[in-house]
Design a protein around this motif. Structure first.
Motif, short mmCIF file in Angstrom:
data_model
loop_
_atom_site.label_atom_id
_atom_site.label_comp_id
_atom_site.label_asym_id
_atom_site.label_seq_id
_atom_site.Cartn_x
_atom_site.Cartn_y
_atom_site.Cartn_z
N GLN A 226 0.83 -1.20 0.00
CA GLN A 226 0.00 0.00 0.00
C GLN A 226 0.87 1.26 0.00
OE1 GLN A 226 -2.95 -0.21 3.11
NE2 GLN A 226 -3.31 -2.37 2.76
N LEU A 227 1.95 1.23 0.77
CA LEU A 227 2.84 2.38 0.82
C LEU A 227 3.47 2.65 -0.55
CD1 LEU A 227 4.60 1.73 4.24
CD2 LEU A 227 3.12 3.66 3.70
N LEU A 228 3.95 1.59 -1.18
CA LEU A 228 4.59 1.74 -2.48
C LEU A 228 3.59 2.20 -3.54
CD1 LEU A 228 6.90 -1.40 -2.39
CD2 LEU A 228 7.62 0.98 -2.29
N ASP A 229 2.40 1.64 -3.50
CA ASP A 229 1.36 2.08 -4.45
C ASP A 229 1.05 3.56 -4.26
OD1 ASP A 229 1.21 -0.47 -5.41
OD2 ASP A 229 -0.59 -1.03 -4.29
N VAL B 250 14.95 -8.70 9.49
CA VAL B 250 14.09 -9.58 8.71
C VAL B 250 13.27 -8.78 7.70
CG1 VAL B 250 12.17 -9.50 10.38
CG2 VAL B 250 12.41 -11.46 8.84
N SER B 251 12.94 -7.54 8.05
CA SER B 251 12.17 -6.70 7.13
C SER B 251 13.02 -6.28 5.94
CB SER B 251 11.66 -5.45 7.85
OG SER B 251 10.69 -5.80 8.82
N LYS B 252 14.29 -6.00 6.18
CA LYS B 252 15.17 -5.58 5.08
C LYS B 252 15.18 -6.63 3.97
CE LYS B 252 18.41 -3.28 8.27
NZ LYS B 252 18.25 -1.87 7.96
N VAL B 253 15.33 -7.88 4.37
CA VAL B 253 15.39 -8.97 3.40
C VAL B 253 14.09 -9.04 2.61
CG1 VAL B 253 15.65 -11.45 3.08
CG2 VAL B 253 17.01 -10.27 4.80
N GLN B 254 12.97 -8.99 3.32
CA GLN B 254 11.67 -9.09 2.66
C GLN B 254 11.42 -7.88 1.74
OE1 GLN B 254 9.47 -9.96 6.47
NE2 GLN B 254 8.44 -11.43 5.16
N MET B 255 11.85 -6.71 2.20
CA MET B 255 11.63 -5.51 1.40
C MET B 255 12.45 -5.54 0.11
SD MET B 255 11.41 -2.68 4.45
CE MET B 255 10.87 -1.27 3.50
N LEU B 256 13.64 -6.13 0.18
CA LEU B 256 14.44 -6.29 -1.04
C LEU B 256 13.72 -7.22 -2.01
CD1 LEU B 256 18.07 -6.56 0.35
CD2 LEU B 256 17.13 -4.75 -1.08
N GLU B 257 13.16 -8.30 -1.46
CA GLU B 257 12.43 -9.25 -2.30
C GLU B 257 11.19 -8.61 -2.91
OE1 GLU B 257 11.67 -12.51 0.29
OE2 GLU B 257 13.73 -13.27 0.25
N GLU B 258 10.62 -7.63 -2.19
CA GLU B 258 9.43 -6.95 -2.70
C GLU B 258 9.79 -5.91 -3.76
OE1 GLU B 258 6.43 -7.67 -1.94
OE2 GLU B 258 6.60 -8.87 -0.12
N GLY B 259 11.10 -5.67 -3.96
CA GLY B 259 11.53 -4.70 -4.96
C GLY B 259 11.40 -3.26 -4.53
N ILE B 260 11.52 -3.03 -3.21
CA ILE B 260 11.33 -1.67 -2.70
C ILE B 260 12.35 -0.70 -3.26
CG2 ILE B 260 12.65 -2.15 -0.60
CD1 ILE B 260 11.02 -0.08 0.82
N ALA B 261 13.62 -1.14 -3.38
CA ALA B 261 14.67 -0.23 -3.85
C ALA B 261 14.33 0.31 -5.24
CB ALA B 261 16.01 -0.94 -3.87
N GLU B 262 13.94 -0.58 -6.12
CA GLU B 262 13.63 -0.17 -7.48
C GLU B 262 12.42 0.76 -7.54
OE1 GLU B 262 14.20 -3.15 -6.43
OE2 GLU B 262 15.65 -4.21 -7.69
N ARG B 263 11.42 0.45 -6.73
CA ARG B 263 10.19 1.26 -6.78
C ARG B 263 10.39 2.63 -6.13
NH1 ARG B 263 4.96 -2.21 -5.17
NH2 ARG B 263 3.96 -0.33 -6.00
N ILE B 264 11.18 2.67 -5.06
CA ILE B 264 11.42 3.96 -4.41
C ILE B 264 12.21 4.88 -5.34
CG2 ILE B 264 12.73 5.10 -2.57
CD1 ILE B 264 11.91 2.99 -0.69
N GLU B 265 13.09 4.28 -6.13
CA GLU B 265 13.95 5.09 -6.98
C GLU B 265 13.16 5.88 -8.03
OE1 GLU B 265 17.12 2.65 -8.46
OE2 GLU B 265 17.69 2.09 -6.43
#
Length: 502
Positions: free
Chosen positions: A256-259, A288-303
């Motif tokens: 929801q945050l990323l959307d 544990v959140s860092k790993v999951q957030m990477l898998e969710e593609g947060i870095a790419e979407r935030i960029e």
């Protein structure tokens, strides 16, 4: 006659100079019994007189609580909930008393929570909402009252208010949204009753999807590092919030945050973007959140937010990415090989018009190098011309930033010194390190880390020559008698490396 006398006193008490004579005449204690009257005029004037006489007088306010004014005020709210003047007087009185521990204790023995919820629902003006919020915020500091507020349905009403005001651009509505979100945070943080957080979420979840998103963002965002403390200490200082971050993540808030971020990218109002990024930064703290957030593609979407020209958003973006990279080689590797990100970072490192953004960009660059274990990242940062900024960072006015840069450069040198050698020579790293070692104002930790980096540089023939020509050996010998034991130990070790003894 008594009503008229109370009316006269309420008018006299408007004058600051007349308060003292009223106090000396013990008029407050005389007025207190009048609050038990069933005459609404009497209640109104007696309440106004007491409030005006006791305003900003802590001793008198404590005395009011001792003689039992709290139950009387709650009774007025209960019996005369439809009377705007009486409700206003009672709320003002509670507002002035609510900061007192004795008042909170007395209120915890009443049903004030239920009455405040009624007034929240009835409130039609911003002024009325604000004063009720102020009272609720003060009461939420007490664990017993916090439980009562949740049980009385405060979260549900707050959700309704946020839903009603969602999307409004009026300044007054924005203030109300902020106050409501602050109050949600107060209810969310801790408390002796284990289901407080769950109930807040349960009530919020019963609203529409738009309100649910806004509530969740504001709940996490309003507490973001505003105290100026390192966010990495969050789980030590605020265990309840730390646990709540994990629960929020498990509920799928990340999507929801990323959307929401992607939808708001072109919005002129950056407050939602800042709030969402702050929430993401809090969510990124647990490993544990860092790993999951990477898998969710947060870095790419935030960029995608990199094209934002809003300094506050840029600052939040950098902080979020730095939190994500902390302690995570995988995250550092992803970020450190993104040419668009590195280009923007190098640009921000030179941002003279926004020093905070420049500092944060440097810190993110240092964090990527510090946590990275890949030669490719070192080569990418070198190609983006980011190394010179980290060398400049070693001479920062802040010891913390100096240490971050020194450690990052030491790790990068251990990974691929050959790639960095030319940049180190061009940016005069050796000379900068010597200056730090000579300066009496340099902290012991910075001196220690400077020598650690020197040991790495000595593996390069050209850099070794610079070190010898700059006569750093003489400075190291002087540091062997430094007052700090760690500095002495590192100076001895560096001299041994310089002499080829190790």
């Amino acid at each position: 006659c008594a009503v008229k006398a109370a009316h006269v006193l309420s008018e006299i008490a408007k004058n600051e100079e007349m308060k003292k004579p009223c106090i000396e005449a013990d008029l407050v204690l005389t007025l207190i019994p009048l609050l038990e009257s069933t005459d609404q005029e009497m209640l109104l004037y007696a309440g106004r007189a007491i409030g005006r006489i006791c305003y900003d007088n802590r001793c008198l306010q404590e005395e009011l609580v001792k003689v039992g004014v709290i139950p009387s005020l709650v009774r007025i709210l209960t019996d005369y909930a439809e009377s705007e003047p009486l409700v206003h007087v009672a709320l003002l009185a509670l507002y002035n008393l609510a900061d007192l521990d004795s008042a909170k204790e007395a209120l915890s023995m009443t049903k004030v929570a239920e009455q405040l919820v009624k007034q929240l629902r009835r409130a039609e003006s911003h002024e009325r909402l604000e004063i009720v919020f102020e009272v609720l915020q003060a009461l939420a500091e007490n664990d017993a009252l916090k439980v009562q507020l949740v049980d009385a349905g405060v979260p549900e009403v707050l959700s309704e208010i946020l839903l009603r005001l969602q999307g409004s651009s009026q300044a007054e509505d924005t203030c109300i949204v902020k106050a409501a979100s602050d109050l949600i945070v107060s209810l969310l943080l801790g408390g002796k009753k284990g289901n407080i957080t769950g109930q807040v979420h349960k009530e919020s979840a019963s609203r529409t999807e738009g309100c649910k998103k806004q509530c969740k963002i504001l709940i996490l965002a309003r507490h973001e590092n505003s105290q100026g403390k390192d966010s990495l200490n969050l789980h030590h200082s605020f265990p309840s919030l730390y646990g709540n971050c994990l629960r929020m993540f498990q509920l799928g808030v990340i999507h929801q945050l990323l959307d929401l971020l992607e939808k708001q990218i072109q919005s002129r109002d950056t407050s939602v973007q800042q709030a969402a990024l702050s929430a993401l930064q809090n969510l990124a703290i647990p490993v544990v959140s860092k790993v999951q957030m990477l898998e969710e593609g947060i870095a790419e979407r935030i960029e995608a937010l990199l094209r934002s020209e809003s300094p506050p958003v840029q600052f939040r973006l950098l902080g979020t990415l730095r939190t994500l990279a902390d302690g995570q080689a995988d995250a550092a590797e992803i970020l450190g090989q993104d040419p668009q990100l590195l280009s923007r970072l190098v640009q921000w490192c030179s941002a003279s018009d926004h020093s905070g953004i420049g500092a944060e960009a440097n810190r993110l660059l240092a964090s990527i190098l510090h946590h990275n274990r890949s030669q490719e990242v070192v080569k990418a940062i070198q190609a983006a011309q980011g190394v010179k900024h980290l060398v400049s960072m070693t001479t920062s006015d802040h010891a913390a930033m100096q240490n971050e840069a020194l450690n990052a450069l030491a790790i990068a040198s251990a990974i691929d010194l050959e790639t960095l050698e030319e940049s180190f020579k061009e940016s005069q790293l050796v000379q900068s390190l010597h200056k730090l070692l000579r300066d009496d104002n340099t902290s012991p930790e910075v001196k220690y880390n400077s020598m650690g980096l020197l040991c790495r540089l000595l593996k390069s023939g050209d850099l070794r020559q610079e070190i010898e020509e700059d006569k750093i050996k003489d400075t190291l010998e002087q540091l062997c008698s430094h007052s700090n034991a760690n500095v002495v130990k590192e100076a001895i070790r560096t001299l041994q490396v310089l002499r080829g003894e190790t």
